[in-house]
Design a protein around this motif. Structure first.
Motif, mmCIF file in Angstrom:
data_model
loop_
_atom_site.group_PDB
_atom_site.id
_atom_site.type_symbol
_atom_site.label_atom_id
_atom_site.label_comp_id
_atom_site.label_asym_id
_atom_site.label_seq_id
_atom_site.Cartn_x
_atom_site.Cartn_y
_atom_site.Cartn_z
ATOM 1 N N PRO A 247 -17.265 0.009 12.186
ATOM 2 C CA PRO A 247 -18.483 0.770 11.866
ATOM 3 C C PRO A 247 -18.389 1.426 10.483
ATOM 4 C CG PRO A 247 -17.652 1.308 14.059
ATOM 5 C CD PRO A 247 -16.582 0.507 13.388
ATOM 6 N N TYR A 248 -19.552 1.637 9.861
ATOM 7 C CA TYR A 248 -19.616 2.373 8.600
ATOM 8 C C TYR A 248 -19.631 3.875 8.918
ATOM 9 C CZ TYR A 248 -20.512 -1.657 5.583
ATOM 10 O OH TYR A 248 -20.397 -2.820 4.873
ATOM 11 N N THR A 249 -18.444 4.456 9.083
ATOM 12 C CA THR A 249 -18.339 5.873 9.392
ATOM 13 C C THR A 249 -18.248 6.700 8.110
ATOM 14 O OG1 THR A 249 -15.930 5.793 9.482
ATOM 15 C CG2 THR A 249 -17.139 5.332 11.527
ATOM 16 N N ARG A 250 -18.455 8.011 8.259
ATOM 17 C CA ARG A 250 -18.316 8.900 7.101
ATOM 18 C C ARG A 250 -16.888 8.867 6.571
ATOM 19 N NH1 ARG A 250 -20.279 15.004 7.804
ATOM 20 N NH2 ARG A 250 -22.203 13.818 8.174
ATOM 21 N N GLN A 251 -15.911 8.806 7.487
ATOM 22 C CA GLN A 251 -14.515 8.759 7.075
ATOM 23 C C GLN A 251 -14.220 7.504 6.263
ATOM 24 O OE1 GLN A 251 -11.797 8.764 10.365
ATOM 25 N NE2 GLN A 251 -9.972 9.002 9.094
ATOM 26 N N LYS A 252 -14.793 6.373 6.709
ATOM 27 C CA LYS A 252 -14.579 5.123 5.976
ATOM 28 C C LYS A 252 -15.193 5.194 4.577
ATOM 29 C CE LYS A 252 -14.712 1.084 7.922
ATOM 30 N NZ LYS A 252 -13.470 0.438 7.423
ATOM 31 N N VAL A 377 -11.919 -12.628 -6.989
ATOM 32 C CA VAL A 377 -10.877 -13.054 -6.053
ATOM 33 C C VAL A 377 -9.810 -11.966 -5.936
ATOM 34 C CG1 VAL A 377 -8.965 -14.675 -5.733
ATOM 35 C CG2 VAL A 377 -11.219 -15.532 -6.351
ATOM 36 N N TRP A 378 -9.416 -11.419 -7.070
ATOM 37 C CA TRP A 378 -8.420 -10.339 -7.089
ATOM 38 C C TRP A 378 -8.932 -9.140 -6.290
ATOM 39 C CZ3 TRP A 378 -6.295 -7.544 -12.071
ATOM 40 C CH2 TRP A 378 -4.972 -7.153 -11.855
ATOM 41 N N ALA A 379 -10.198 -8.783 -6.497
ATOM 42 C CA ALA A 379 -10.796 -7.667 -5.759
ATOM 43 C C ALA A 379 -10.812 -7.950 -4.261
ATOM 44 C CB ALA A 379 -12.209 -7.407 -6.267
ATOM 45 N N THR A 380 -11.135 -9.185 -3.880
ATOM 46 C CA THR A 380 -11.143 -9.572 -2.469
ATOM 47 C C THR A 380 -9.766 -9.395 -1.846
ATOM 48 O OG1 THR A 380 -12.961 -11.150 -2.765
ATOM 49 C CG2 THR A 380 -11.498 -11.516 -0.896
ATOM 50 N N GLU A 381 -8.727 -9.807 -2.572
ATOM 51 C CA GLU A 381 -7.366 -9.726 -2.047
ATOM 52 C C GLU A 381 -6.861 -8.282 -2.014
ATOM 53 O OE1 GLU A 381 -6.135 -14.167 -3.670
ATOM 54 O OE2 GLU A 381 -5.618 -12.379 -4.826
ATOM 55 N N ILE A 382 -7.191 -7.503 -3.017
ATOM 56 C CA ILE A 382 -6.759 -6.103 -3.057
ATOM 57 C C ILE A 382 -7.362 -5.316 -1.901
ATOM 58 C CG2 ILE A 382 -6.975 -3.947 -4.379
ATOM 59 C CD1 ILE A 382 -6.704 -5.650 -6.939
ATOM 60 N N CYS A 383 -8.593 -5.652 -1.533
ATOM 61 C CA CYS A 383 -9.299 -4.931 -0.457
ATOM 62 C C CYS A 383 -9.264 -5.702 0.861
ATOM 63 C CB CYS A 383 -10.748 -4.676 -0.862
ATOM 64 S SG CYS A 383 -10.950 -3.762 -2.396
ATOM 65 N N SER A 384 -8.282 -6.573 1.040
ATOM 66 C CA SER A 384 -8.285 -7.476 2.196
ATOM 67 C C SER A 384 -8.098 -6.767 3.528
ATOM 68 C CB SER A 384 -7.185 -8.539 2.029
ATOM 69 O OG SER A 384 -5.905 -7.925 2.001
ATOM 70 N N ASP A 385 -7.578 -5.533 3.518
ATOM 71 C CA ASP A 385 -7.314 -4.864 4.787
ATOM 72 C C ASP A 385 -8.504 -4.059 5.304
ATOM 73 O OD1 ASP A 385 -7.259 -2.947 2.846
ATOM 74 O OD2 ASP A 385 -5.513 -1.870 3.644
ATOM 75 N N ASP A 386 -9.647 -4.149 4.632
ATOM 76 C CA ASP A 386 -10.831 -3.395 5.069
ATOM 77 C C ASP A 386 -12.070 -4.225 4.750
ATOM 78 O OD1 ASP A 386 -13.068 -1.617 5.226
ATOM 79 O OD2 ASP A 386 -11.702 0.086 5.054
ATOM 80 N N ALA A 387 -12.684 -4.808 5.789
ATOM 81 C CA ALA A 387 -13.814 -5.720 5.577
ATOM 82 C C ALA A 387 -14.991 -5.023 4.917
ATOM 83 C CB ALA A 387 -14.241 -6.328 6.915
ATOM 84 N N GLU A 388 -15.269 -3.783 5.327
ATOM 85 C CA GLU A 388 -16.406 -3.060 4.758
ATOM 86 C C GLU A 388 -16.146 -2.690 3.298
ATOM 87 O OE1 GLU A 388 -16.754 -3.479 8.769
ATOM 88 O OE2 GLU A 388 -15.138 -2.327 7.841
#
Length: 465
Positions: A247-252, A377-388
């Motif tokens: 979910p798109y939470t405030r914490q996220k 691609v680099w941005a996708t890999e750097i943020c790979s642990d959080d889909a949102e």
């Protein structure tokens, strides 16, 4: 740091006693064949799955990106093939028309990628390719490029993503080449049916685009979670430690806004956009302006396609090197390509150079296009642990490149300054320097984060012992 440890693969799991523990995975051994194509060292089951995935994602996405860029390239080719005179588009009208498209593109990207985390790609992406009118074309097309890269980031692993993202991006160069040849072909239709040759170009564009857009509804895959091969799809994603949708939470949202990812990655793409002289019709307008020799309309449309050919070859070589020989590292290729672009743009800024070198600069400039897809691609890999976060960062990153395209051409790439574009080439050169510095800074931050994971893993292992 040992080379056989995959730092980014630190993950949480449970040991036999139920204690949370962090495991650090060793990099798999690769054969020389995997540097050519990454399926050779995978299991037969995964190879069959990748074949089906490539047949679905790469085929329809490349065709969709082809028609997207065909529309963009047709504007320049129509402009130098009679539209300028027929519509009285003198001064900077070409810049204004391009800016209208860019504004729509900017507005739509981030909302589209957020929607894409909730609406199936097979429905959302093809639907966005069916609209008309210049502003709404830009608004509709804003879904496609960042949306496809988000989707690829959900399906492909790190050793697979770079080359496929670049193959997808190469479709734009093929479209640019095809548009030039198509314009040359339809010149013969000038006057047929009371239409000019450049008007027939747009008719052909529509004839090509409609069936490909409709095919997307049937061929475009969705996400691993609702795939027919759900088990193997999710297992592959888990190997890359990519989080499923949350979910798109405030914490996220606070977490995303507190990270350097959302600021530095878009800034890097912003600088790449500022250095994107190839995004302007610099070669075409140089040929159009030349009087010694005077080039024909066909030559003005055909010669710049050589730049697109260089773009295709260079981008594929860079992608294979990055995925294979460099084990998925992106920053060395980004540094190399940006440095080459700096040399070319400085030469064009000087302008009083041998004619052969000036042509070489226009043609070799195609190699710098690799920077844009590889940053994403680099941005996708750097943020790979959080889909949102991946959806928002990729959308924001790509958006920043177009934010600069909305207004900078009106200042430094003014059509009335063609073909020299002194301000434009100076700005592009400076942006290359700034991009080189930022690439190194981001690489340091990525390594810092990876070292923190290793330290956390060591601390956790010590605790469990």
């Amino acid at each position: 740091m040992p080379k056989d440890i995959e730092v980014s693969a630190a993950t949480f799991g449970n040991d036999e006693e139920g204690v949370d523990t962090i495991f650090v995975k060793e990099k798999p051994k690769k054969t020389w064949r995997s540097n050519i194509w990454d399926t050779w060292d995978k299991t037969p089951e995964e190879r069959r799955f990748l074949f089906k995935l490539d047949a679905g994602i790469l085929s329809i996405c490349c065709l969709g990106y082809f028609i997207k860029y065909l529309d963009q390239a047709n504007l320049t080719n129509a402009y130098v093939s009679g539209m300028q005179d027929d519509l009285g588009m003198y001064d900077n009208q070409l810049n204004y028309v391009t800016t209208l498209w860019t504004v729509g593109y900017i507005i739509g990207q981030i909302p589209s990628n957020i929607v894409l985390t909730r609406v199936r790609p097979s429905i959302w992406l093809p639907s966005s390719e069916l609209y008309v009118l210049r502003f709404f074309i830009g608004l509709a097309e804003s879904t496609y490029y960042p949306g496809v890269l988000y989707m690829m980031g959900a399906w492909y692993r790190k050793d697979e993503l770079g080359k496929r993202a670049v193959i997808f991006n190469v479709s734009s160069a093929l479209a640019t080449m095809f548009s030039g040849y198509l314009m040359t072909a339809v010149i013969g239709l000038d006057g047929r049916g009371g239409l000019k040759g450049w008007q027939w170009l747009y008719i052909m564009d529509g004839v090509i685009s409609l069936p490909l857009a409709l095919a997307g509804f049937f061929v475009m895959p969705d996400t691993p979670a609702n795939s027919r091969d759900k088990a193997i799809a999710i297992a592959r994603v888990q190997k890359e430690k990519r989080e499923q949708l949350q979910p798109y939470t405030r914490q996220k949202m606070f977490k995303i806004l507190a990270s350097w990812h959302i600021y530095l990655l878009p800034l890097l793409f912003f600088l790449a956009g500022a250095a994107g002289a190839l995004g302007q019709p610099i070669f075409s307008l140089y040929l159009k302006d030349s009087v010694n020799p005077k080039y024909t309309t066909a030559q003005i449309n055909d010669y710049p396609t050589v730049t697109s050919a260089v773009q295709i070859v260079a981008c594929l070589v860079y992608a294979w090197v990055s995925d294979g020989l460099l084990d998925g590292r992106r920053w060395p290729v980004l540094l190399f390509a940006t440095t080459i672009s700096f040399v070319l743009y400085v030469s064009l800024a000087v302008w009083d150079i041998p004619e052969g070198w000036r042509w070489a600069c226009y043609i070799i400039a195609g190699q710098g296009v690799i920077v844009s897809p590889l940053i994403l691609v680099w941005a996708t890999e750097i943020c790979s642990d959080d889909a949102e976060e991946r959806a928002i960062v990729v959308g924001t990153t790509n958006d920043f490149g177009y934010v600069i395209s909305a207004w900078l051409p009106l200042i430094i790439w003014q059509t009335v300054d063609a073909p020299r574009y002194h301000k434009g080439f100076i700005t592009a050169s400076c942006s290359c320097v700034a991009a080189v510095v930022l690439i190194m800074v981001i690489n340091i931050l990525v390594r810092r984060d990876q070292i923190s994971l290793i330290a956390l893993a060591a601390e956790q292992l010590e605790y469990t012992q």
